[in-house]
Structures are given as structure tokens and as C-alpha cells.
Design a protein around this motif. Structure first.
Motif, PDB file in Angstrom:
ATOM      1  N   VAL A  74     -41.651 -34.413 -30.062  1.00 37.94           N
ATOM      2  CA  VAL A  74     -42.411 -34.217 -30.870  1.00 37.94           C
ATOM      3  C   VAL A  74     -43.475 -32.898 -30.420  1.00 37.94           C
ATOM      4  CG1 VAL A  74     -44.281 -34.895 -32.386  1.00 37.94           C
ATOM      5  CG2 VAL A  74     -42.321 -36.211 -32.050  1.00 37.94           C
ATOM      6  N   VAL A  75     -44.057 -33.015 -29.017  1.00 42.67           N
ATOM      7  CA  VAL A  75     -44.917 -32.044 -28.727  1.00 42.67           C
ATOM      8  C   VAL A  75     -44.488 -31.544 -27.395  1.00 42.67           C
ATOM      9  CG1 VAL A  75     -47.003 -32.779 -29.951  1.00 42.67           C
ATOM     10  CG2 VAL A  75     -46.609 -33.798 -27.754  1.00 42.67           C
ATOM     11  N   GLY A  76     -43.210 -31.440 -27.250  1.00 38.59           N
ATOM     12  CA  GLY A  76     -42.525 -30.978 -25.902  1.00 38.59           C
ATOM     13  C   GLY A  76     -42.216 -31.931 -24.885  1.00 38.59           C
ATOM     14  N   GLY A  77     -42.544 -33.176 -25.013  1.00 38.42           N
ATOM     15  CA  GLY A  77     -42.479 -34.191 -23.991  1.00 38.42           C
ATOM     16  C   GLY A  77     -41.076 -34.613 -23.690  1.00 38.42           C
ATOM     17  N   GLY A  78     -40.028 -33.954 -24.305  1.00 33.59           N
ATOM     18  CA  GLY A  78     -38.657 -34.178 -23.987  1.00 33.59           C
ATOM     19  C   GLY A  78     -38.092 -35.500 -24.659  1.00 33.59           C
ATOM     20  N   THR A  79     -37.018 -35.631 -24.646  1.00 34.17           N
ATOM     21  CA  THR A  79     -36.295 -36.965 -25.221  1.00 34.17           C
ATOM     22  C   THR A  79     -34.963 -37.052 -24.455  1.00 34.17           C
ATOM     23  OG1 THR A  79     -34.522 -35.792 -26.679  1.00 34.17           O
ATOM     24  CG2 THR A  79     -36.896 -35.906 -27.815  1.00 34.17           C
ATOM     25  N   ASP A  80     -34.069 -38.167 -24.858  1.00 36.36           N
ATOM     26  CA  ASP A  80     -32.829 -38.293 -24.135  1.00 36.36           C
ATOM     27  C   ASP A  80     -31.911 -37.326 -24.389  1.00 36.36           C
ATOM     28  OD1 ASP A  80     -32.267 -39.033 -26.827  1.00 36.36           O
ATOM     29  OD2 ASP A  80     -31.324 -41.077 -26.226  1.00 36.36           O
ATOM     30  N   LYS A  81     -32.217 -36.391 -25.268  1.00 37.03           N
ATOM     31  CA  LYS A  81     -31.139 -35.040 -25.689  1.00 37.03           C
ATOM     32  C   LYS A  81     -31.803 -34.056 -25.158  1.00 37.03           C
ATOM     33  CE  LYS A  81     -29.944 -37.200 -30.125  1.00 37.03           C
ATOM     34  NZ  LYS A  81     -30.670 -37.612 -31.345  1.00 37.03           N
ATOM     35  N   GLY A  82     -32.911 -33.753 -24.531  1.00 41.46           N
ATOM     36  CA  GLY A  82     -33.307 -32.545 -24.037  1.00 41.46           C
ATOM     37  C   GLY A  82     -34.768 -32.514 -23.345  1.00 41.46           C
ATOM     38  N   PRO A  83     -34.655 -31.517 -22.395  1.00 40.61           N
ATOM     39  CA  PRO A  83     -35.902 -31.728 -21.402  1.00 40.61           C
ATOM     40  C   PRO A  83     -37.264 -31.353 -21.939  1.00 40.61           C
ATOM     41  CG  PRO A  83     -34.930 -29.672 -21.191  1.00 40.61           C
ATOM     42  CD  PRO A  83     -34.041 -30.388 -22.100  1.00 40.61           C
ATOM     43  N   PRO A  84     -38.369 -31.944 -21.307  1.00 41.79           N
ATOM     44  CA  PRO A  84     -39.581 -31.414 -21.641  1.00 41.79           C
ATOM     45  C   PRO A  84     -39.986 -30.218 -21.468  1.00 41.79           C
ATOM     46  CG  PRO A  84     -39.681 -32.357 -19.407  1.00 41.79           C
ATOM     47  CD  PRO A  84     -38.251 -32.544 -19.977  1.00 41.79           C
ATOM     48  N   LEU A  85     -40.496 -29.287 -22.477  1.00 37.96           N
ATOM     49  CA  LEU A  85     -41.034 -28.013 -22.249  1.00 37.96           C
ATOM     50  C   LEU A  85     -42.461 -27.856 -21.653  1.00 37.96           C
ATOM     51  CD1 LEU A  85     -39.705 -26.508 -25.840  1.00 37.96           C
ATOM     52  CD2 LEU A  85     -38.652 -26.402 -23.426  1.00 37.96           C
ATOM     53  N   ILE A  86     -42.991 -29.295 -21.771  1.00 37.88           N
ATOM     54  CA  ILE A  86     -44.533 -29.194 -21.281  1.00 37.88           C
ATOM     55  C   ILE A  86     -44.228 -29.848 -19.592  1.00 37.88           C
ATOM     56  CG2 ILE A  86     -46.827 -30.074 -21.501  1.00 37.88           C
ATOM     57  CD1 ILE A  86     -45.436 -28.416 -23.956  1.00 37.88           C
ATOM     58  N   HIS A  87     -43.808 -28.868 -19.031  1.00 36.31           N
ATOM     59  CA  HIS A  87     -43.381 -29.120 -17.656  1.00 36.31           C
ATOM     60  C   HIS A  87     -43.479 -27.862 -16.851  1.00 36.31           C
ATOM     61  CE1 HIS A  87     -40.930 -30.019 -14.080  1.00 36.31           C
ATOM     62  NE2 HIS A  87     -40.785 -31.286 -14.527  1.00 36.31           N
ATOM     63  N   ARG A  88     -43.909 -28.116 -15.558  1.00 34.68           N
ATOM     64  CA  ARG A  88     -44.000 -26.491 -14.927  1.00 34.68           C
ATOM     65  C   ARG A  88     -42.834 -25.913 -14.732  1.00 34.68           C
ATOM     66  NH1 ARG A  88     -42.612 -27.165  -9.395  1.00 34.68           N
ATOM     67  NH2 ARG A  88     -41.923 -29.377  -8.860  1.00 34.68           N
ATOM     68  N   ILE A  89     -41.731 -26.301 -14.816  1.00 29.42           N
ATOM     69  CA  ILE A  89     -40.343 -25.560 -14.869  1.00 29.42           C
ATOM     70  C   ILE A  89     -40.375 -24.577 -15.922  1.00 29.42           C
ATOM     71  CG2 ILE A  89     -37.918 -25.572 -15.312  1.00 29.42           C
ATOM     72  CD1 ILE A  89     -37.747 -28.066 -13.502  1.00 29.42           C
ATOM     73  N   TYR A  90     -41.035 -24.791 -17.110  1.00 29.30           N
ATOM     74  CA  TYR A  90     -41.050 -23.808 -18.023  1.00 29.30           C
ATOM     75  C   TYR A  90     -42.365 -23.122 -18.197  1.00 29.30           C
ATOM     76  CZ  TYR A  90     -36.754 -26.163 -19.316  1.00 29.30           C
ATOM     77  OH  TYR A  90     -35.576 -26.896 -19.225  1.00 29.30           O
ATOM     78  N   GLU A  91     -43.069 -23.048 -17.127  1.00 30.63           N
ATOM     79  CA  GLU A  91     -44.443 -22.038 -17.307  1.00 30.63           C
ATOM     80  C   GLU A  91     -43.996 -20.728 -17.229  1.00 30.63           C
ATOM     81  OE1 GLU A  91     -45.867 -20.161 -14.623  1.00 30.63           O
ATOM     82  OE2 GLU A  91     -44.750 -20.683 -13.160  1.00 30.63           O
ATOM     83  N   PRO A  92     -44.746 -19.664 -17.717  1.00 28.25           N
ATOM     84  CA  PRO A  92     -44.590 -18.295 -17.992  1.00 28.25           C
ATOM     85  C   PRO A  92     -44.028 -17.559 -16.578  1.00 28.25           C
ATOM     86  CG  PRO A  92     -46.527 -18.769 -19.034  1.00 28.25           C
ATOM     87  CD  PRO A  92     -46.208 -20.019 -18.162  1.00 28.25           C
ATOM     88  N   ASN A  93     -44.306 -17.946 -15.579  1.00 28.63           N
ATOM     89  CA  ASN A  93     -43.973 -17.261 -14.321  1.00 28.63           C
ATOM     90  C   ASN A  93     -42.444 -17.630 -13.978  1.00 28.63           C
ATOM     91  OD1 ASN A  93     -46.007 -15.685 -14.010  1.00 28.63           O
ATOM     92  ND2 ASN A  93     -47.352 -16.937 -12.998  1.00 28.63           N
ATOM     93  N   HIS A  94     -42.069 -18.889 -14.340  1.00 29.87           N
ATOM     94  CA  HIS A  94     -40.677 -19.318 -14.127  1.00 29.87           C
ATOM     95  C   HIS A  94     -39.717 -19.013 -15.133  1.00 29.87           C
ATOM     96  CE1 HIS A  94     -37.704 -22.319 -12.851  1.00 29.87           C
ATOM     97  NE2 HIS A  94     -37.801 -21.465 -11.790  1.00 29.87           N
TER      98      HIS A  94
END
Length: 87
Positions: free
Chosen positions: A15-35
């Protein structure tokens, strides 16, 4: 961007990017703008992306989404990331 995110992304990314059993969280350091720059999100939505950080499998392209809509979704995701101290 929030409404578009809910329509096109929340089913897999939460709902707010925390991920589910179908996809990863977007609110995660892996997805920060420099990465993962905004272009990476745009490309993933338009062309899909091979799994490389998580074990959810490949992400297919998002059907029926426009580039302008993706730009708005990216802005929403970035604002939630920032609110959560990701960058």
C-alpha cells in the motif's frame, strides 16, 4: 502519484511501498536514488526488469501505464522514501 501508485503498483509493492509476498518493498535503501535512479523505475514499468535483488521473480512491464503516470508514481515513491529516512 498516490492514486496511480495504488492502481498500478500496490498489489505487488504494498500500500505504501512496504512490499508484499508478490514484490519487494520500495521503501528500502536498495531503491534510494543513488542506487536506483528514477530512470530505473521508469524502465522497469515500461519494459519490466529481471530479478536481481530479491527472489520474487522478474517484474513484467506494467500494462496500460503512460510515461507521465510513471513520473508521478516515482515522485510519490520518492516522497515516501524521504519521509522514511531512505535518503
Amino acid at each position: 502519484g498516490a492514486t496511480l501508485y495504488t492502481r498500478h503498483c500496490a498489489k505487488c509493492h504494498g500500500v505504501v511501498g512496504g512490499g508484499t509476498d508478490k514484490g519487494p518493498p520500495l521503501i528500502h535503501r536498495i531503491y534510494e536514488p543513488n542506487h536506483h535512479a528514477d530512470f530505473a523505475f521508469l524502465r522497469a514499468a515500461e519494459q519490466g526488469v529481471r530479478a536481481h535483488h530479491w527472489k520474487f521473480g522478474d517484474m513484467p512491464p506494467v500494462e496500460g501505464i503512460t510515461q507521465d503516470e510513471v513520473v508521478k508514481i516515482i515522485a510519490f515513491v520518492r516522497s515516501v522514501q524521504k519521509e522514511n529516512g531512505i535518503f
